[in-house]
Design a protein around this motif. Structure first.
Motif, PDB file in Angstrom:
ATOM      1  N   GLY A  58       8.465  -3.134   7.349  1.00  0.00           N
ATOM      2  CA  GLY A  58       7.113  -3.368   6.823  1.00  0.00           C
ATOM      3  C   GLY A  58       6.066  -2.768   7.744  1.00  0.00           C
ATOM      4  N   PRO A  59       4.793  -2.863   7.346  1.00  0.00           N
ATOM      5  CA  PRO A  59       3.724  -2.252   8.133  1.00  0.00           C
ATOM      6  C   PRO A  59       3.606  -2.890   9.516  1.00  0.00           C
ATOM      7  CG  PRO A  59       2.830  -3.596   6.369  1.00  0.00           C
ATOM      8  CD  PRO A  59       4.286  -3.526   6.144  1.00  0.00           C
ATOM      9  N   GLY A  77       0.835  -1.209   0.000  1.00  0.00           N
ATOM     10  CA  GLY A  77       0.000   0.000   0.000  1.00  0.00           C
ATOM     11  C   GLY A  77       0.865   1.252   0.000  1.00  0.00           C
ATOM     12  N   PRO A  78       0.240   2.436   0.036  1.00  0.00           N
ATOM     13  CA  PRO A  78       1.024   3.672   0.091  1.00  0.00           C
ATOM     14  C   PRO A  78       1.686   3.819   1.462  1.00  0.00           C
ATOM     15  CG  PRO A  78      -1.311   4.151   0.316  1.00  0.00           C
ATOM     16  CD  PRO A  78      -1.209   2.684   0.024  1.00  0.00           C
ATOM     17  N   VAL A  79       2.837   4.497   1.517  1.00  0.00           N
ATOM     18  CA  VAL A  79       3.522   4.685   2.799  1.00  0.00           C
ATOM     19  C   VAL A  79       2.759   5.698   3.651  1.00  0.00           C
ATOM     20  CG1 VAL A  79       5.637   5.541   3.890  1.00  0.00           C
ATOM     21  CG2 VAL A  79       5.786   4.131   1.855  1.00  0.00           C
ATOM     22  N   ARG A  80       2.435   5.283   4.877  1.00  0.00           N
ATOM     23  CA  ARG A  80       1.793   6.189   5.828  1.00  0.00           C
ATOM     24  C   ARG A  80       2.441   5.972   7.186  1.00  0.00           C
ATOM     25  NH1 ARG A  80       0.167   7.962   1.876  1.00  0.00           N
ATOM     26  NH2 ARG A  80      -1.932   8.319   1.109  1.00  0.00           N
ATOM     27  N   LEU A  81       3.149   6.985   7.682  1.00  0.00           N
ATOM     28  CA  LEU A  81       3.779   6.864   8.996  1.00  0.00           C
ATOM     29  C   LEU A  81       3.451   8.113   9.818  1.00  0.00           C
ATOM     30  CD1 LEU A  81       7.032   5.263   9.942  1.00  0.00           C
ATOM     31  CD2 LEU A  81       6.742   7.566  10.742  1.00  0.00           C
ATOM     32  N   PRO A  82       2.410   8.035  10.664  1.00  0.00           N
ATOM     33  CA  PRO A  82       2.092   9.179  11.533  1.00  0.00           C
ATOM     34  C   PRO A  82       3.190   9.361  12.579  1.00  0.00           C
ATOM     35  CG  PRO A  82       0.235   7.661  11.373  1.00  0.00           C
ATOM     36  CD  PRO A  82       1.422   6.969  10.798  1.00  0.00           C
ATOM     37  N   LEU A 126       9.812   9.354  15.509  1.00  0.00           N
ATOM     38  CA  LEU A 126       9.302   8.060  15.949  1.00  0.00           C
ATOM     39  C   LEU A 126       7.873   7.890  15.458  1.00  0.00           C
ATOM     40  CD1 LEU A 126      11.312   9.009  18.394  1.00  0.00           C
ATOM     41  CD2 LEU A 126      10.265   7.119  19.577  1.00  0.00           C
ATOM     42  N   GLY A 127       7.511   6.666  15.156  1.00  0.00           N
ATOM     43  CA  GLY A 127       6.124   6.416  14.756  1.00  0.00           C
ATOM     44  C   GLY A 127       5.932   4.975  14.333  1.00  0.00           C
ATOM     45  N   LYS A 128       4.676   4.635  14.125  1.00  0.00           N
ATOM     46  CA  LYS A 128       4.370   3.269  13.676  1.00  0.00           C
ATOM     47  C   LYS A 128       3.981   3.327  12.207  1.00  0.00           C
ATOM     48  CE  LYS A 128       0.770  -0.158  13.997  1.00  0.00           C
ATOM     49  NZ  LYS A 128      -0.606  -0.343  14.426  1.00  0.00           N
ATOM     50  N   LEU A 129       4.609   2.475  11.417  1.00  0.00           N
ATOM     51  CA  LEU A 129       4.311   2.427   9.988  1.00  0.00           C
ATOM     52  C   LEU A 129       2.956   1.748   9.802  1.00  0.00           C
ATOM     53  CD1 LEU A 129       5.350   3.017   7.193  1.00  0.00           C
ATOM     54  CD2 LEU A 129       6.563   0.868   7.191  1.00  0.00           C
ATOM     55  N   GLU A 130       1.960   2.522   9.370  1.00  0.00           N
ATOM     56  CA  GLU A 130       0.601   1.974   9.247  1.00  0.00           C
ATOM     57  C   GLU A 130       0.435   1.147   7.975  1.00  0.00           C
ATOM     58  OE1 GLU A 130      -1.547   1.852  11.453  1.00  0.00           O
ATOM     59  OE2 GLU A 130      -1.363   3.564  12.785  1.00  0.00           O
TER      60      GLU A 130
END
Length: 578
Positions: free
Chosen positions: A436-437, A379-384, A397-401
Motif C-alpha cells: 500500500g501507499p 488512487g492511481p499508482v505512483r512510484l518514483p 527501489l522507491g517509495k509508493l506515493e
C-alpha cells in the motif's frame, strides 16, 4: 499356495497363521484401499491434538490421551495381526494422519491461538488447528489473519548538520529495538577502537561502506527499519555534509516525518545553524520535500560542556523556532523538541533521570503515539524510482506515493512508456504479495533492462499515466542568491527523486508575499526573498504533476553552485509545441 502348507517363522505364531487364512479375502479387500504412496508417518510432537471430524463439536480429549492414541496407532500399522481384526476402520482413521503429516510440515508461522471459548470453525482455525479432515479443502488464507491489521508504514528521515549524530542515533535506535544484536555492535566497537574512533561504532550499523566508516561521514542515504507496537518505521539516514545535499534531497523526498538532529555541544550548534550550516538548509529542504511533521532532537546533551543543562536546551530552541516558522512549519502543531544522547541512548527509548525537567515521552514512544497518516490506497499508482540495480533481473527501489501494487501486476514506466510486469515485491526486505501507499519497496521487474531506467522515472498503472513534459509554470521563492535572476538562468532542478538541468525561460509575474496579489507587469528580474511565477524548461523530458493534483510530485528545489537557491511548486504543465 495354501498358507497352511508353509512352515511358520516360529511355532508361537502357528495359530495366528490359521487365523489369517480364514480372513484372507477380507485382508485383500482392505489392502486395495491402502494408500501405498503415503508418506511415512512422523509424529509431530508440537502439533495440536487430533480431533476426528465427527467429534469436532464435542470437547476435545487431553493431549496425553492423544499422544497415547498416536503411539497405539503406529503400532497397529506395523503389526500384521491387528488389521485382520479391524480392517475397514483402520483405513478411515489412517487418512487423517496422512493429512496431519502434510499439514504439520507445511505449517505457516504467524498463526495466533484461539481462546478456549471459541469453537474451531473451518474459516477460523489457526494453522496449528488445521489437522481436520475437511480442512484440506479450505485455502490457507487464515494464516495471515492474526496479522490482518497491517502496521502502518512510516518513513523517518534523519537530517541535520554534519557530525550532529544522525547515524549514531539511528544505530542506537536499531540496537534498542533489537534490530542489531549485541555481538555485532561489540565487533564494530572493537574495529572502531583499532582505528581510534571508538565513539563512531554505533553509526557503523547504518554507514556500511568503507569510505563512510573511514571518514565518519555518511555519503549515501542509509536505510534500516524497526518496529514498535503499533507502527513499522523505515529509517532514512541522510548525509549531513554539504557536498552530498542532492542525496539528502532524494532521502527526504521519501519521508513522511523528519527528525532534525542538532548538537547541543558548545560551538557545534552555532556552526550548524549559521548561514553556511546544514541545519537551516536541511530543515528547508525537508519542508519542500513534503515533510509535514518535524521532531527536533537536541543531541549530545551528555557532553561535559552541556551536562543536560536546561538553559542550553532552551537557547537552541529559541534560535531554531523563528527560523522553522519562516520555513513554513507551525511551531505549535508540526514541531516537537526533545533532548537526548545518541551515544548513551538516554531518552531514546526510556526516560532518563539525568533531565528531570523534560516531562514528555522519550523518542521511540513519541513516534509510536503520533496520529496515523491518512493515505488513499485507491488512487492511481505512483512510484518514483530512487535507485536501480541488476540482481537476477532488473530491481528498482522507491517509495509508493499512492495506489497499491501487487505481484504479477502490469505497470507502465514513465516517461518512456515501457510496459513492465512485477515479478516480486519486497517491502523493507520482506517479500509480500501486495503493498500500500507509504511503503518502501524493492520491485523485481520483467520487460525492461536496468540501463533503460533512470532515477526519477515513475511507475504508473496503464489507465492513469502521470504527466511528462519539459515546460511548466511554477511559483518560486528565491531563498538565497547573491545577484539577480533573469530569464535564461540555469540551475539544477530536484523534483521528487528526479534531478535534471533546468532553465528559467520567462518570468511571468511577481507575487506579493503578504497579500498573494500578482503584479500586472512582467518583472525583468527577481532577487532574494521575492516570490515569482516563472516558466521553466528542462533539458530532458521529466515526469511531474501539478502541486494541486499531486503534492508529492509537484514540489521542487532549485540548486546552483552547491547551494539551494529556490523552492517552488508546479502550477501548470505546458504542452510542447511541435
Amino acid at each position: 499356495m495354501d498358507p497352511r502348507d508353509t512352515a511358520p517363522d516360529s511355532w508361537e505364531q502357528e495359530d495366528d497363521v490359521e487365523q489369517e487364512a480364514t480372513v484372507d479375502g477380507q485382508l485383500e479387500a482392505a489392502f486395495t484401499t491402502l494408500n501405498v504412496n503415503a508418506k511415512p508417518f512422523v509424529p509431530n510432537v508440537n502439533a495440536a491434538e487430533f480431533v476426528p471430524p465427527f467429534a469436532m463439536r464435542a470437547p476435545t480429549e487431553n493431549v496425553d490421551a492423544a499422544v497415547v492414541n498416536d503411539k497405539v496407532s503406529t503400532m497397529d500399522l506395523s503389526e500384521s495381526s491387528v488389521p485382520v481384526e479391524n480392517g475397514d476402520t483402520e483405513m478411515t482413521s489412517e487418512e487423517p494422519w496422512d493429512q496431519k503429516d502434510d499439514e504439520a510440515t507445511e505449517e505457516e508461522p504467524g498463526g495466533g491461538d484461539r481462546g478456549p471459548g471459541e469453537s474451531a470453525s473451518p474459516e477460523d482455525t489457526a494453522p496449528e488447528m488445521m489437522e481436520e479432515e475437511e480442512e484440506v479443502l479450505v485455502p490457507k488464507v487464515p494464516a495471515v489473519q492474526p496479522d490482518a491489521p497491517k502496521k502502518e508504514h512510516i518513513n523517518v528521515v534523519f537530517i541535520g548538520h554534519v557530525d550532529a549524530g544522525k547515524s549514531t542515533i539511528g544505530g542506537q535506535i536499531m540496537y534498542l529495538t533489537g534490530m542489531v544484536d549485541k555481538r555485532t555492535l561489540e565487533k564494530y566497537e572493537r574495529e572502531a577502537k583499532e582505528k581510534n574512533r571508538e565513539t563512531w561504532y554505533l553509526s557503523w550499523a547504518l554507514d556500511t561502506n568503507q569510505e563512510e566508516r573511514d571518514k565518519g561521514k555518511t555519503v549515501e542515504v542509509g536505510r534500516a527499519y524497526f518496529e514498535t507496537d503499533k507502527k513499522h518505521f523505515t529509517i532514512l539516514d541522510a548525509p549531513g555534509h554539504k557536498s552530498f545535499v542532492p542525496n539528502m534531497i532524494g532521502g527526504a523526498s521519501q519521508a513522511d516525518l523528519a527528525v532534525l538532529v542538532i548538537s547541543a555541544r558548545k560551538g557545534e550548534f552555532e556552526t550548524g545553524f549559521e548561514k553556511g550550516g546544514q541545519t537551516r538548509e536541511h530543515a528547508m529542504l525537508a519542508k519542500t520535500a513534503g515533510v509535514k511533521h518535524l521532531i527536533v532532537l537536541v543531541n549530545k546533551m551528555d557532553d561535559p560542556t552541556v551536562n543536560w543543562s536546561l538553559e542550553r536546551y532552551e537557547e537552541c530552541k529559541e534560535k531554531l523556532v523563528p527560523f522553522l516558522k519562516k520555513v513554513g512549519f507551525n511551531p505549535k502543531k508540526d514541531i516537537h523538541f526533545m533532548p537526548c544522547s545518541g551515544l548513551t541512548g538516554a531518552n531514546l527509548k526510556e526516560a532518563t533521570d539525568m533531565c528531570p525537567w523534560y516531562t514528555g515521552l522519550p523518542f521511540i514512544p513519541h513516534l509510536d503515539s503520533l496520529p496515523n497518516f491518512n493515505r488513499s490506497s485507491d488512487g492511481p499508482v505512483r512510484l518514483p524510482i530512487v535507485d536501480k540495480y541488476k540482481d537476477m533481473g532488473t530491481v528498482v527501489l522507491g517509495k509508493l506515493e499512492s495506489g497499491s501494487i501487487s505481484k504479477a501486476q502490469q505497470l507502465v514506466m514513465m516517461p518512456n512508456r515501457h510496459v513492465v510486469e512485477v515479478l516480486s515485491l519486497l517491502s523493507d526486505d520482506v517479500e509480500t504479495d501486495d503493498a500500500g501507499p507509504g511503503e518502501n519497496l524493492k520491485l523485481r521487474l520483467k520487460g525492461i533492462e536496468e540501463e533503460e531506467i533512470l532515477p526519477g522515472f515513475i511507475l504508473c498503472n496503464s489507465d492513469s499515466l502521470c504527466h511528462s513534459g519539459r515546460t511548466f509554470d511554477a511559483q518560486i521563492v528565491i531563498i538565497e542568491h547573491k545577484s539577480i535572476i533573469c530569464p535564461g538562468y540555469n540551475a539544477v532542478l530536484h523534483i521528487h527523486t528526479c534531478i535534471e538541468e533546468v532553465q528559467i525561460t520567462a518570468l511571468i509575474c511577481l507575487v506579493d508575499k503578504k497579500t498573494g496579489d500578482k503584479s500586472k507587469t512582467r518583472p525583468r528580474f527577481v532577487k532574494q526573498d521575492q516570490v515569482c511565477i516563472a516558466r521553466l524548461r528542462t533539458a530532458g523530458t521529466i515526469c511531474l504533476e501539478t502541486f494541486k493534483d499531486f503534492p508529492q510530485m509537484g514540489r521542487f528545489t532549485l540548486r546552483d553552485e552547491g547551494k539551494t537557491i529556490a523552492i517552488g511548486k508546479v502550477l501548470k504543465l505546458v504542452a510542447e509545441r511541435d
